[in-house]
Design a protein around this motif. Structure first.
Motif, PDB file in Angstrom:
ATOM      1  N   VAL A  68       0.885  -1.344  -0.099  1.00 42.87           N
ATOM      2  CA  VAL A  68       0.142  -0.159  -0.091  1.00 42.87           C
ATOM      3  C   VAL A  68       0.803   1.187  -0.024  1.00 42.87           C
ATOM      4  N   ARG A  69       1.980   1.288   0.886  1.00 43.59           N
ATOM      5  CA  ARG A  69       2.585   2.515   0.997  1.00 43.59           C
ATOM      6  C   ARG A  69       3.740   2.735  -0.316  1.00 43.59           C
ATOM      7  N   ALA A  70       3.899   1.806  -1.019  1.00 46.40           N
ATOM      8  CA  ALA A  70       4.540   1.714  -2.318  1.00 46.40           C
ATOM      9  C   ALA A  70       3.494   2.495  -3.256  1.00 46.40           C
ATOM     10  N   LEU A  71       2.094   1.624  -3.206  1.00 47.21           N
ATOM     11  CA  LEU A  71       1.546   2.409  -4.212  1.00 47.21           C
ATOM     12  C   LEU A  71       1.037   3.729  -3.873  1.00 47.21           C
ATOM     13  N   PHE A  72       0.998   4.090  -2.757  1.00 46.95           N
ATOM     14  CA  PHE A  72       0.605   5.561  -2.344  1.00 46.95           C
ATOM     15  C   PHE A  72       1.776   6.523  -2.767  1.00 46.95           C
ATOM     16  N   ALA A  73       2.872   5.790  -2.609  1.00 45.63           N
ATOM     17  CA  ALA A  73       4.155   6.905  -3.114  1.00 45.63           C
ATOM     18  C   ALA A  73       4.121   6.936  -4.738  1.00 45.63           C
ATOM     19  N   ARG A  74       3.416   5.984  -5.625  1.00 43.87           N
ATOM     20  CA  ARG A  74       3.155   6.253  -6.784  1.00 43.87           C
ATOM     21  C   ARG A  74       1.932   7.177  -7.026  1.00 43.87           C
ATOM     22  N   ALA A  75       0.926   7.027  -6.244  1.00 37.29           N
ATOM     23  CA  ALA A  75      -0.246   7.843  -6.349  1.00 37.29           C
ATOM     24  C   ALA A  75       0.059   9.380  -6.079  1.00 37.29           C
ATOM     25  N   VAL A  76       0.989   9.854  -5.261  1.00 39.83           N
ATOM     26  CA  VAL A  76       1.261  11.071  -4.971  1.00 39.83           C
ATOM     27  C   VAL A  76       2.104  11.977  -5.850  1.00 39.83           C
ATOM     28  N   ALA A  77       2.870  11.162  -6.723  1.00 42.50           N
ATOM     29  CA  ALA A  77       3.888  11.409  -7.754  1.00 42.50           C
ATOM     30  C   ALA A  77       3.103  12.380  -8.753  1.00 42.50           C
ATOM     31  N   PRO A  78       3.990  13.490  -8.933  1.00 45.46           N
ATOM     32  CA  PRO A  78       5.406  13.963  -8.858  1.00 45.46           C
ATOM     33  C   PRO A  78       5.686  14.440  -7.710  1.00 45.46           C
ATOM     34  N   GLY A  79       4.737  14.692  -6.661  1.00 46.85           N
ATOM     35  CA  GLY A  79       5.093  15.100  -5.263  1.00 46.85           C
ATOM     36  C   GLY A  79       5.855  14.121  -4.591  1.00 46.85           C
ATOM     37  N   PRO A  80       6.498  14.389  -3.322  1.00 40.81           N
ATOM     38  CA  PRO A  80       7.454  13.637  -2.775  1.00 40.81           C
ATOM     39  C   PRO A  80       6.500  12.581  -1.728  1.00 40.81           C
ATOM     40  N   PRO A  81       7.124  11.314  -1.769  1.00 39.92           N
ATOM     41  CA  PRO A  81       6.231  10.429  -0.921  1.00 39.92           C
ATOM     42  C   PRO A  81       6.679  10.489   0.597  1.00 39.92           C
ATOM     43  N   SER A  82       6.221   9.734   1.451  1.00 42.33           N
ATOM     44  CA  SER A  82       6.401   9.873   2.855  1.00 42.33           C
ATOM     45  C   SER A  82       7.848   9.474   2.975  1.00 42.33           C
ATOM     46  N   SER A  83       8.561  10.535   3.822  1.00 40.44           N
ATOM     47  CA  SER A  83      10.122  10.008   4.285  1.00 40.44           C
ATOM     48  C   SER A  83      10.301   8.813   4.962  1.00 40.44           C
ATOM     49  N   ALA A  84       9.315   8.077   5.534  1.00 40.10           N
ATOM     50  CA  ALA A  84       9.334   7.041   6.220  1.00 40.10           C
ATOM     51  C   ALA A  84      10.080   5.832   5.771  1.00 40.10           C
ATOM     52  N   ASP A  85       9.606   5.685   4.306  1.00 38.14           N
ATOM     53  CA  ASP A  85      10.132   4.536   3.675  1.00 38.14           C
ATOM     54  C   ASP A  85      10.466   4.879   2.064  1.00 38.14           C
ATOM     55  N   SER A  86      10.791   6.156   1.739  1.00 44.51           N
ATOM     56  CA  SER A  86      10.878   6.490   0.374  1.00 44.51           C
ATOM     57  C   SER A  86      12.260   5.774  -0.162  1.00 44.51           C
ATOM     58  N   ALA A  87      13.289   5.550   0.733  1.00 37.80           N
ATOM     59  CA  ALA A  87      14.682   4.998   0.385  1.00 37.80           C
ATOM     60  C   ALA A  87      14.556   3.435   0.134  1.00 37.80           C
ATOM     61  N   ARG A  88      13.405   2.849   0.772  1.00 40.49           N
ATOM     62  CA  ARG A  88      13.250   1.395   0.636  1.00 40.49           C
ATOM     63  C   ARG A  88      11.816   0.976   0.325  1.00 40.49           C
ATOM     64  N   LEU A  89      11.281   1.541  -0.540  1.00 33.74           N
ATOM     65  CA  LEU A  89       9.880   1.202  -1.236  1.00 33.74           C
ATOM     66  C   LEU A  89       9.869  -0.245  -1.969  1.00 33.74           C
ATOM     67  N   MET A  90       8.934  -0.972  -1.610  1.00 32.10           N
ATOM     68  CA  MET A  90       8.909  -2.037  -2.611  1.00 32.10           C
ATOM     69  C   MET A  90       8.511  -1.555  -4.008  1.00 32.10           C
ATOM     70  N   PRO A  91       9.277  -2.423  -5.046  1.00 36.74           N
ATOM     71  CA  PRO A  91       9.107  -1.944  -6.418  1.00 36.74           C
ATOM     72  C   PRO A  91       7.857  -2.078  -6.848  1.00 36.74           C
ATOM     73  N   PHE A  92       7.148  -1.260  -7.663  1.00 36.14           N
ATOM     74  CA  PHE A  92       5.811  -1.099  -8.118  1.00 36.14           C
ATOM     75  C   PHE A  92       5.337  -2.279  -8.737  1.00 36.14           C
ATOM     76  N   ASP A  93       5.794  -3.005  -9.368  1.00 37.09           N
ATOM     77  CA  ASP A  93       5.362  -4.247  -9.722  1.00 37.09           C
ATOM     78  C   ASP A  93       4.974  -5.272  -8.838  1.00 37.09           C
ATOM     79  N   GLU A  94       6.018  -5.440  -8.203  1.00 38.87           N
ATOM     80  CA  GLU A  94       6.009  -6.137  -6.696  1.00 38.87           C
ATOM     81  C   GLU A  94       4.820  -5.882  -5.903  1.00 38.87           C
ATOM     82  N   ALA A  95       4.304  -4.557  -5.738  1.00 39.31           N
ATOM     83  CA  ALA A  95       3.759  -4.034  -4.760  1.00 39.31           C
ATOM     84  C   ALA A  95       1.910  -4.396  -5.372  1.00 39.31           C
ATOM     85  N   LEU A  96       1.974  -4.214  -6.774  1.00 43.64           N
ATOM     86  CA  LEU A  96       0.908  -4.511  -7.492  1.00 43.64           C
ATOM     87  C   LEU A  96       0.441  -5.855  -7.351  1.00 43.64           C
ATOM     88  N   ASP A  97       1.424  -6.857  -7.382  1.00 42.78           N
ATOM     89  CA  ASP A  97       1.238  -8.231  -7.351  1.00 42.78           C
ATOM     90  C   ASP A  97       0.962  -8.706  -5.881  1.00 42.78           C
TER      91      ASP A  97
END
Length: 204
Positions: A68-97
């Protein structure tokens, strides 16, 4: 703003009040407390869901949250994602799966109900008796409904210092998840201006 299950799940990663980040799902006990606090947001079919979260179920819930947090980061782009996990987000395709697999954990079937003093009606019920699977699927399905719906375009990462929450904008210029974050952000801007430093990003 009305509470939503997926936002409550994402917000189990939060500012701890002293400059760090807390994880409400770090232990099975914490996950159990969170589940009980969100009981009112779960569907009627989950009223007989698990009362206690064990380590295995906690791992599954955390997996849905990571997706969810990886997909939220995609949803808010081009705005910045949450700083809590921005450096270690699950890859987008893996998050969808991961999210889609979680949503399929508990199949549902139509059930005809016909009370003696009323008209027949169809209710959707779980196809099997596995409370843990139904819970994981419910979390994922709420996330899917949110991400595929109109609120996704209003999703933002809070811009206040140290805050790591995502929130849904309630009005056009909102840039913080709540009043306390707004006060903290305004105080930080005042401090920067007093020191002659540039302001942070302009409100969205």
């Amino acid at each position: 703003m009305e509470r939503r299950l997926v936002l409550e799940l994402a917000s189990t990663i939060r500012h701890d009040g002293s400059g760090g980040v807390a994880d409400d799902l770090a232990t099975a006990e914490g996950a159990t407390q969170w589940l009980r606090a969100c009981a009112d947001l779960l569907a009627a079919d989950l009223t007989d869901g698990p009362e206690v979260v064990d380590d295995a179920l906690r791992g599954e819930i955390v997996g849905v949250r990571r997706a969810v947090r990886a997909l939220f980061a995609r949803a808010v782009a081009p705005g910045p994602p949450s700083s809590a996990d921005s450096a270690r987000l699950m890859p987008f395709d893996e998050a969808l799966d991961r999210l889609n697999a979680a949503a399929s954990r508990a199949a549902v079937v139509p059930r005809l109900e016909w009370p003696a003093a009323g008209a027949p009606a169809v209710r959707t019920v779980p196809a099997q008796d596995d409370p843990a699977a139904r819970l994981v699927a419910a979390l994922a399905r709420d996330a899917i409904g949110f991400l595929a719906g109109p609120q996704r375009e209003l999703l933002r990462a809070c811009a206040a210092p140290r805050c790591v929450r995502y929130f849904v904008k309630g009005h056009g210029r909102q840039e913080w998840c709540g009043t306390s974050c707004g006060n903290r952000a305004r105080a930080a801007r005042h401090y920067r201006r007093h020191r002659g430093e540039p302001d942070g990003p302009a409100p969205s």
